[in-house]
Design a protein around this motif. Structure first.
Motif, PDB file in Angstrom:
ATOM      1  N   TYR A 111     -17.392  -0.803  -8.781  1.00 14.89           N
ATOM      2  CA  TYR A 111     -16.770   0.400  -8.235  1.00 14.89           C
ATOM      3  C   TYR A 111     -15.777   0.006  -7.143  1.00 14.89           C
ATOM      4  CZ  TYR A 111     -20.128   3.514 -10.492  1.00 14.89           C
ATOM      5  OH  TYR A 111     -20.843   4.219 -11.409  1.00 14.89           O
ATOM      6  N   HIS A 112     -14.677   0.750  -7.052  1.00 18.52           N
ATOM      7  CA  HIS A 112     -13.750   0.528  -5.949  1.00 18.52           C
ATOM      8  C   HIS A 112     -14.414   1.039  -4.669  1.00 18.52           C
ATOM      9  CE1 HIS A 112     -10.267   0.649  -3.422  1.00 18.52           C
ATOM     10  NE2 HIS A 112      -9.556   0.044  -4.357  1.00 18.52           N
ATOM     11  N   PRO A 113     -14.333   0.277  -3.557  1.00 18.55           N
ATOM     12  CA  PRO A 113     -14.985   0.748  -2.326  1.00 18.55           C
ATOM     13  C   PRO A 113     -14.506   2.137  -1.889  1.00 18.55           C
ATOM     14  CG  PRO A 113     -13.733  -1.285  -1.933  1.00 18.55           C
ATOM     15  CD  PRO A 113     -13.759  -1.059  -3.409  1.00 18.55           C
ATOM     16  N   ILE A 122      -1.330  -6.851   4.597  1.00 16.94           N
ATOM     17  CA  ILE A 122      -2.571  -7.560   4.228  1.00 16.94           C
ATOM     18  C   ILE A 122      -3.458  -6.598   3.426  1.00 16.94           C
ATOM     19  CG2 ILE A 122      -4.621  -8.783   5.116  1.00 16.94           C
ATOM     20  CD1 ILE A 122      -3.054  -9.189   7.736  1.00 16.94           C
ATOM     21  N   PRO A 123      -4.027  -7.057   2.286  1.00 14.16           N
ATOM     22  CA  PRO A 123      -4.862  -6.138   1.496  1.00 14.16           C
ATOM     23  C   PRO A 123      -6.211  -5.848   2.156  1.00 14.16           C
ATOM     24  CG  PRO A 123      -4.774  -8.308   0.449  1.00 14.16           C
ATOM     25  CD  PRO A 123      -3.853  -8.351   1.621  1.00 14.16           C
ATOM     26  N   PHE A 124      -6.738  -4.684   1.868  1.00 16.52           N
ATOM     27  CA  PHE A 124      -8.094  -4.296   2.263  1.00 16.52           C
ATOM     28  C   PHE A 124      -8.380  -4.486   3.763  1.00 16.52           C
ATOM     29  CE2 PHE A 124      -8.601  -4.515  -2.325  1.00 16.52           C
ATOM     30  CZ  PHE A 124      -9.347  -3.360  -2.560  1.00 16.52           C
ATOM     31  N   ALA A 127      -6.573  -9.771  -4.145  1.00 17.05           N
ATOM     32  CA  ALA A 127      -5.201  -9.329  -4.422  1.00 17.05           C
ATOM     33  C   ALA A 127      -5.269  -7.960  -5.097  1.00 17.05           C
ATOM     34  CB  ALA A 127      -4.491 -10.336  -5.322  1.00 17.05           C
ATOM     35  N   ASN A 128      -4.120  -7.351  -5.254  1.00 15.97           N
ATOM     36  CA  ASN A 128      -4.039  -6.036  -5.889  1.00 15.97           C
ATOM     37  C   ASN A 128      -3.193  -6.088  -7.152  1.00 15.97           C
ATOM     38  OD1 ASN A 128      -5.465  -4.261  -4.054  1.00 15.97           O
ATOM     39  ND2 ASN A 128      -3.803  -4.601  -2.589  1.00 15.97           N
ATOM     40  N   ILE A 129      -3.392  -5.077  -8.003  1.00 17.47           N
ATOM     41  CA  ILE A 129      -2.536  -4.873  -9.173  1.00 17.47           C
ATOM     42  C   ILE A 129      -1.095  -4.583  -8.724  1.00 17.47           C
ATOM     43  CG2 ILE A 129      -2.072  -3.151 -10.972  1.00 17.47           C
ATOM     44  CD1 ILE A 129      -4.382  -4.462 -11.889  1.00 17.47           C
ATOM     45  N   ALA A 185      -3.997  -0.830  -5.190  1.00 18.36           N
ATOM     46  CA  ALA A 185      -2.697  -0.816  -4.517  1.00 18.36           C
ATOM     47  C   ALA A 185      -2.929  -0.676  -3.015  1.00 18.36           C
ATOM     48  CB  ALA A 185      -1.866   0.357  -5.024  1.00 18.36           C
ATOM     49  N   PRO A 186      -1.979  -1.162  -2.208  1.00 22.03           N
ATOM     50  CA  PRO A 186      -2.145  -1.049  -0.754  1.00 22.03           C
ATOM     51  C   PRO A 186      -2.148   0.407  -0.300  1.00 22.03           C
ATOM     52  CG  PRO A 186      -0.254  -2.453  -1.328  1.00 22.03           C
ATOM     53  CD  PRO A 186      -0.714  -1.805  -2.586  1.00 22.03           C
ATOM     54  N   GLY A 187      -2.883   0.688   0.740  1.00 19.14           N
ATOM     55  CA  GLY A 187      -2.841   1.992   1.408  1.00 19.14           C
ATOM     56  C   GLY A 187      -2.017   1.883   2.681  1.00 19.14           C
ATOM     57  N   LYS A 188      -2.174   2.871   3.551  1.00 20.48           N
ATOM     58  CA  LYS A 188      -1.351   2.960   4.769  1.00 20.48           C
ATOM     59  C   LYS A 188      -1.478   1.718   5.665  1.00 20.48           C
ATOM     60  CE  LYS A 188      -0.679   6.271   8.576  1.00 20.48           C
ATOM     61  NZ  LYS A 188      -1.038   5.538   9.784  1.00 20.48           N
ATOM     62  N   PHE A 189      -2.721   1.340   5.949  1.00 21.93           N
ATOM     63  CA  PHE A 189      -2.925   0.228   6.895  1.00 21.93           C
ATOM     64  C   PHE A 189      -2.500  -1.106   6.286  1.00 21.93           C
ATOM     65  CE2 PHE A 189      -5.850   3.553   8.314  1.00 21.93           C
ATOM     66  CZ  PHE A 189      -5.419   3.678   9.626  1.00 21.93           C
ATOM     67  N   GLU A 190      -2.760  -1.254   4.984  1.00 23.19           N
ATOM     68  CA  GLU A 190      -2.346  -2.469   4.288  1.00 23.19           C
ATOM     69  C   GLU A 190      -0.818  -2.586   4.320  1.00 23.19           C
ATOM     70  OE1 GLU A 190      -4.555  -0.253   2.984  1.00 23.19           O
ATOM     71  OE2 GLU A 190      -6.383  -1.454   3.191  1.00 23.19           O
ATOM     72  N   ASP A 191      -0.151  -1.460   4.091  1.00 25.89           N
ATOM     73  CA  ASP A 191       1.317  -1.418   4.104  1.00 25.89           C
ATOM     74  C   ASP A 191       1.848  -1.806   5.485  1.00 25.89           C
ATOM     75  OD1 ASP A 191       3.954  -0.599   3.027  1.00 25.89           O
ATOM     76  OD2 ASP A 191       3.769   1.030   4.476  1.00 25.89           O
TER      77      ASP A 191
HETATM   78  N1  URA Z   1      -7.322  -0.243  -1.896  1.00 25.83           N
HETATM   79  C1  URA Z   1      -6.885  -1.205  -2.740  1.00 25.83           C
HETATM   80  O1  URA Z   1      -7.086  -1.134  -3.948  1.00 25.83           O
HETATM   81  N2  URA Z   1      -6.238  -2.234  -2.210  1.00 25.83           N
HETATM   82  C2  URA Z   1      -6.006  -2.373  -0.916  1.00 25.83           C
HETATM   83  O2  URA Z   1      -5.415  -3.366  -0.522  1.00 25.83           O
HETATM   84  C3  URA Z   1      -6.485  -1.364  -0.061  1.00 25.83           C
HETATM   85  C4  URA Z   1      -7.132  -0.299  -0.566  1.00 25.83           C
END
Ligand code: URA
Length: 202
Positions: free
Chosen positions: A168-170, A55-57, A82-84, A45-51
């Motif tokens: 693994y998720h970064p 833009i994802p990641f 993309a994200n879930i 899911a998006p975090g603060k900066f993505e929101d």
């Molecule tokens: N973590 C996620 O899983 N997705 C993002 O877009 C940013 C952080």
């Protein structure tokens, strides 16, 4: 229709849908990268900066993902991400089952447009969703990322088969640096997979 156009249309539909989490978010975070890529990364899911940017990641986890991609000579032009979940959960809390059910049909449509040769699932949520063949009710029956990372798997999504490799998720690698050597090995495996044989032969 070209993949780019199909994704634009779907993005518009996602924007217009009355999705949970939309009210509290700033922007829809739909996807980025090359719609014609053979490798699709799926995050949570998006975090603060993505929101903020839509833009994802693009935050800390994204920077780390970029570094990993760089080590195996991949750029954003070689992948799509993309994200879930398409809108940021407040305070980055975990998404709940209703949110997953409401958001994931849009991810499934993204997958069907892009038709990747391989899907890289980042972390537990993406891994459990994809390996349950995109059935949110079956996610709990899928083991966690610790057991599955770096292993080649398969998913059937609306009658099409996809190769899947959980990683693994970064963000988890930022919290737990000790996981990094395993993540390096997983990226090397990914490189081998598309280095030895063309992804077309999958
Ligand atoms: N973590 C996620 O899983 N997705 C993002 O877009 C940013 C952080």
């Amino acid at each position: 229709m070209l993949k780019q156009q199909a994704l634009e249309k779907l993005k518009q539909e996602t924007e217009e849908a009355n999705l949970p989490l939309k009210q509290t978010a700033t922007n829809l975070v739909f996807g980025k990268g090359n719609p014609d890529a053979q490798i699709l990364f799926i995050g949570e899911a998006p975090g603060k900066f993505e929101d903020e940017q839509g833009i994802p990641f693009v935050g800390k986890a994204g920077k780390l993902l970029d570094e990993f991609l760089h080590t195996i000579n991949l750029t954003l032009n070689d992948i799509y991400i993309a994200n879930i979940i398409k809108f940021r959960p407040p305070n980055n809390r975990n998404p709940n089952p209703e949110e997953i059910k409401a958001h994931t049909p849009y991810l499934v449509q993204q997958i069907e447009i892009i038709k990747p040769k391989i899907i890289i699932t980042l972390g537990n949520y993406a891994t459990r969703f994809i390996l349950s063949n995109c059935n949110p009710d079956k996610m709990d029956s899928i083991p966690g990322i610790t057991a599955l990372h770096g292993k080649e798997k398969e998913a059937t999504i609306n009658n099409s088969k996809y190769k899947v490799m959980p990683m693994y998720h970064p963000a988890a690698l930022i919290y737990n640096q000790r996981l990094k050597p395993e993540a390096v090995e997983d990226f090397k495996r990914l490189k081998e997979m598309f280095g030895q044989k063309s992804l077309d032969s999958f």
